[in-house]
Design an enzyme around this catalytic site. Structure first.
Site, short mmCIF file in Angstrom:
data_model
loop_
_atom_site.label_atom_id
_atom_site.label_comp_id
_atom_site.label_asym_id
_atom_site.label_seq_id
_atom_site.Cartn_x
_atom_site.Cartn_y
_atom_site.Cartn_z
N GLU A 124 0.86 -1.20 0.00
CA GLU A 124 0.00 0.00 0.00
C GLU A 124 0.89 1.24 0.00
O GLU A 124 2.08 1.14 0.31
CB GLU A 124 -0.89 -0.01 1.24
CG GLU A 124 -1.81 -1.23 1.26
CD GLU A 124 -2.84 -1.21 2.38
OE1 GLU A 124 -2.81 -0.29 3.22
OE2 GLU A 124 -3.67 -2.15 2.39
N GLN B 200 29.44 -3.40 -19.47
CA GLN B 200 30.77 -2.78 -19.58
C GLN B 200 31.60 -3.45 -20.68
O GLN B 200 32.29 -2.77 -21.46
CB GLN B 200 31.50 -2.91 -18.23
CG GLN B 200 32.83 -2.19 -18.16
CD GLN B 200 32.68 -0.67 -18.16
OE1 GLN B 200 31.60 -0.14 -17.92
NE2 GLN B 200 33.77 0.02 -18.46
N GLU C 219 9.05 -8.24 -3.77
CA GLU C 219 8.88 -9.54 -3.09
C GLU C 219 9.67 -9.54 -1.78
O GLU C 219 10.19 -10.56 -1.34
CB GLU C 219 9.30 -10.71 -3.99
CG GLU C 219 8.73 -10.61 -5.38
CD GLU C 219 7.76 -11.71 -5.76
OE1 GLU C 219 7.79 -12.77 -5.15
OE2 GLU C 219 6.96 -11.48 -6.68
N ARG D 206 17.18 -13.11 11.72
CA ARG D 206 16.24 -13.62 12.74
C ARG D 206 16.41 -15.11 12.94
O ARG D 206 16.42 -15.60 14.06
CB ARG D 206 14.80 -13.36 12.27
CG ARG D 206 14.24 -12.06 12.77
CD ARG D 206 12.74 -12.05 12.47
NE ARG D 206 12.24 -10.70 12.37
CZ ARG D 206 11.29 -10.31 11.54
NH1 ARG D 206 10.74 -11.16 10.69
NH2 ARG D 206 10.88 -9.07 11.56
C1 FAD Z 1 7.95 -2.46 -10.36
C2 FAD Z 1 7.36 -2.89 -9.05
C3 FAD Z 1 6.38 -3.88 -9.04
C4 FAD Z 1 5.80 -4.26 -7.84
N1 FAD Z 1 4.80 -5.19 -7.86
C5 FAD Z 1 4.11 -5.44 -6.71
C6 FAD Z 1 2.95 -6.28 -6.75
O1 FAD Z 1 2.59 -6.83 -7.80
N2 FAD Z 1 2.27 -6.48 -5.59
C7 FAD Z 1 2.64 -5.90 -4.42
O2 FAD Z 1 1.97 -6.12 -3.42
N3 FAD Z 1 3.72 -5.08 -4.36
C8 FAD Z 1 4.46 -4.84 -5.47
N4 FAD Z 1 5.56 -4.01 -5.44
C9 FAD Z 1 5.90 -3.34 -4.19
C10 FAD Z 1 7.17 -3.84 -3.53
O3 FAD Z 1 6.95 -5.12 -2.99
C11 FAD Z 1 7.58 -2.80 -2.47
O4 FAD Z 1 8.02 -1.65 -3.17
C12 FAD Z 1 8.64 -3.32 -1.53
O5 FAD Z 1 8.13 -4.32 -0.70
C13 FAD Z 1 9.24 -2.21 -0.67
O6 FAD Z 1 8.26 -1.45 -0.07
P1 FAD Z 1 8.34 0.16 -0.16
O7 FAD Z 1 8.52 0.53 -1.57
O8 FAD Z 1 7.17 0.71 0.56
O9 FAD Z 1 9.67 0.54 0.60
P2 FAD Z 1 9.83 0.80 2.17
O10 FAD Z 1 9.23 -0.32 2.93
O11 FAD Z 1 9.36 2.18 2.48
O12 FAD Z 1 11.40 0.73 2.34
C14 FAD Z 1 12.27 1.83 2.03
C15 FAD Z 1 13.70 1.38 2.34
O13 FAD Z 1 13.82 1.07 3.74
C16 FAD Z 1 14.29 -0.26 3.89
N5 FAD Z 1 13.70 -0.82 5.12
C17 FAD Z 1 12.40 -0.82 5.50
N6 FAD Z 1 12.25 -1.42 6.68
C18 FAD Z 1 13.49 -1.83 7.07
C19 FAD Z 1 14.00 -2.52 8.21
N7 FAD Z 1 13.21 -2.93 9.21
N8 FAD Z 1 15.33 -2.74 8.28
C20 FAD Z 1 16.15 -2.34 7.28
N9 FAD Z 1 15.72 -1.71 6.16
C21 FAD Z 1 14.41 -1.45 6.07
C22 FAD Z 1 13.85 -0.99 2.65
O14 FAD Z 1 14.61 -2.15 2.43
C23 FAD Z 1 14.06 0.08 1.60
O15 FAD Z 1 15.42 0.12 1.22
C24 FAD Z 1 6.21 -3.64 -6.62
C25 FAD Z 1 7.21 -2.68 -6.65
C26 FAD Z 1 7.79 -2.29 -7.83
C27 FAD Z 1 8.85 -1.22 -7.82
#
Ligand code: FAD
Length: 378
Positions: free
Chosen positions: A126, A335, A362, A374
């Site tokens: 979301e 490259q 994912e 963990r």
């Molecule tokens: C092209 C594309 C297709 C996608 N397709 C789908 C789909 O079909 N269905 C679906 O449900 N989702 C989909 N996604 C969503 C994707 O799964 C999320 O973007 C991803 O899980 C990361 O969530 P976020 O973007 O909110 O990043 P955030 O959760 O906001 O994270 C931001 C940064 O903080 C880091 N971070 C967050 N929490 C921690 C922690 N506890 N410790 C260390 N680091 C942390 C993350 O690793 C990241 O680097 C898609 C995304 C993209 C870009």
């Protein structure tokens, strides 16, 4: 211990590779320009049994193992990782329904999903919750007939393109136990989509927000038990992570194959560039990375197939290791193509863009490390 693929597994890989070579690779660049994968492709892939790779045979699927499925995704990604990854998402959803759904739900969706007349999207993320997926806010409130859904799903692969959406929504209190999974038909009232996201890679497949505004679904569209949706979603992702890793592996292998051919032709300083030992060492390093990735990925798939207690950690490790190795290899191949690697026609820069997102979705690779750590500490 036997590391060899069986004859049947080799045949599965070869069949997927041949299909990709003939029906996907020649169009991959055009489909990315069009930002569209023609829907006619899916039933053709389904004819090979790829619509339900690890859906049980009782439900009309191919009943393959997760290891077998990685072979299909590795092979198809040699043609286009964006197409292969989309197929992975459909398979992940179909398997969630097969494994957890009621007979009524399976009957309603799986037959057409196996022929890929119906294909699925997976809706967990979301705008306000990605990595912390259990914090999702989309609600599914009980009505006399079923559920009313309200909320927004972000980044949905296949949003506005798929026929049905597996949506994780809150039916109970805060936290993972308050989440259920439901299936929402494309034609449902109250379902709409955001604009097409303008992305770095995976451009052939559309990504949109999925918006649910008092969207009513019948009770039979509840997937499995109320309150179990988060568990199903995470189980689905274990296999999804293997598939995504396999997509990185196949794409990187194809980049390396192209690079070997290119380096035999391209001359500098009076000889083919594959004669420079500095570059040969880079080829060797890339080969080592891909061989290690392949062995590690297949071991993780075997762990999931055999229900090993540390399967989840191994899926996470493989996803992190292979997606990062795959991107490194593709970047190295770019490259070695010199300036031509940067041109779209050579097909390498697309792979660099396509594979980048495999480190993000994912579960990001930071979250993969969280899962691994963990398992080490507890
Ligand atoms: C092209 C594309 C297709 C996608 N397709 C789908 C789909 O079909 N269905 C679906 O449900 N989702 C989909 N996604 C969503 C994707 O799964 C999320 O973007 C991803 O899980 C990361 O969530 P976020 O973007 O909110 O990043 P955030 O959760 O906001 O994270 C931001 C940064 O903080 C880091 N971070 C967050 N929490 C921690 C922690 N506890 N410790 C260390 N680091 C942390 C993350 O690793 C990241 O680097 C898609 C995304 C993209 C870009």
């Amino acid at each position: 211990m036997d590391f060899a693929l069986s004859d049947e597994q080799t045949a599965i890989f070869d069949m997927a590779k041949a299909f990709g070579d003939e029906f996907i690779a020649p169009h991959a660049l055009q489909w990315e320009k069009d930002e569209n994968i023609p829907k006619e492709l899916w039933p053709r892939l389904a004819e090979l049994g790829f619509g339900g790779l690890y859906v049980s045979e009782d439900s009309g699927g191919s009943g393959l193992s997760r290891l077998d499925a990685t072979l299909v995704f590795e092979a198809l990604s040699m043609a286009c990782p964006s197409v292969a990854a989309f197929l992975s998402i459909h398979n992940m959803c179909a398997a969630m329904i097969d494994k957890n759904g009621s007979d009524a739900l399976k009957e309603k969706y799986l037959e057409r999903a196996m022929t890929m007349e119906t294909f699925f999207s997976y809706c967990l993320t979301e705008p306000g919750s990605g990595s912390d997926a259990a914090a999702l806010k989309t609600r599914a409130d009980r009505t006399n007939e079923g559920f009313t859904l309200t909320g927004t799903k972000a980044f949905i692969s296949g949003g506005g393109y798929s026929d049905a959406y597996v949506v994780m929504a809150r039916t109970g209190d805060a936290g993972p136990k308050g989440i259920s999974a439901v299936v929402v038909d494309d034609a449902s009232d109250g379902l709409s989509f955001g604009g097409l996201e303008d992305k770095m890679g995976w451009r052939a497949q559309p990504t949109r927000q999925v918006q649910l505004d008092n969207c009513n679904i019948p009770s039979e569209n509840l997937l499995g038990d109320e309150g179990q949706g988060f568990t199903y979603a995470m189980q689905g992702l274990n296999g999804g992570r293997l598939n995504i890793a396999a997509c990185s592996l196949g794409a990187a292998q194809s980049a390396l194959d192209k690079t070997l051919a290119y380096m035999a032709e391209r001359e500098a300083f009076g000889k083919p560039i594959n004669q420079f030992q500095a570059l040969q060492f880079r080829l060797a390093d890339m080969e080592i990375e891909l061989q290690a990735s392949r062995a590690f990925l297949r071991q993780a798939a075997w762990k999931l197939d055999t229900g090993a207690p540390d399967a989840m950690q191994h899926c996470a490790m493989a996803k992190k290791f292979v997606t990062e190795a795959g991107s490194r290899v593709v970047d190295g191949c770019l490259q070695l193509h010199g300036g031509y690697g940067y041109l779209a026609d050579y097909g390498i820069e697309k792979l660099a863009r396509d594979l980048r997102v495999h480190q993000i979705l994912e579960g990001t690779n930071e979250i993969m490390r969280m899962i691994v750590a963990r398992g080490m500490i507890t």
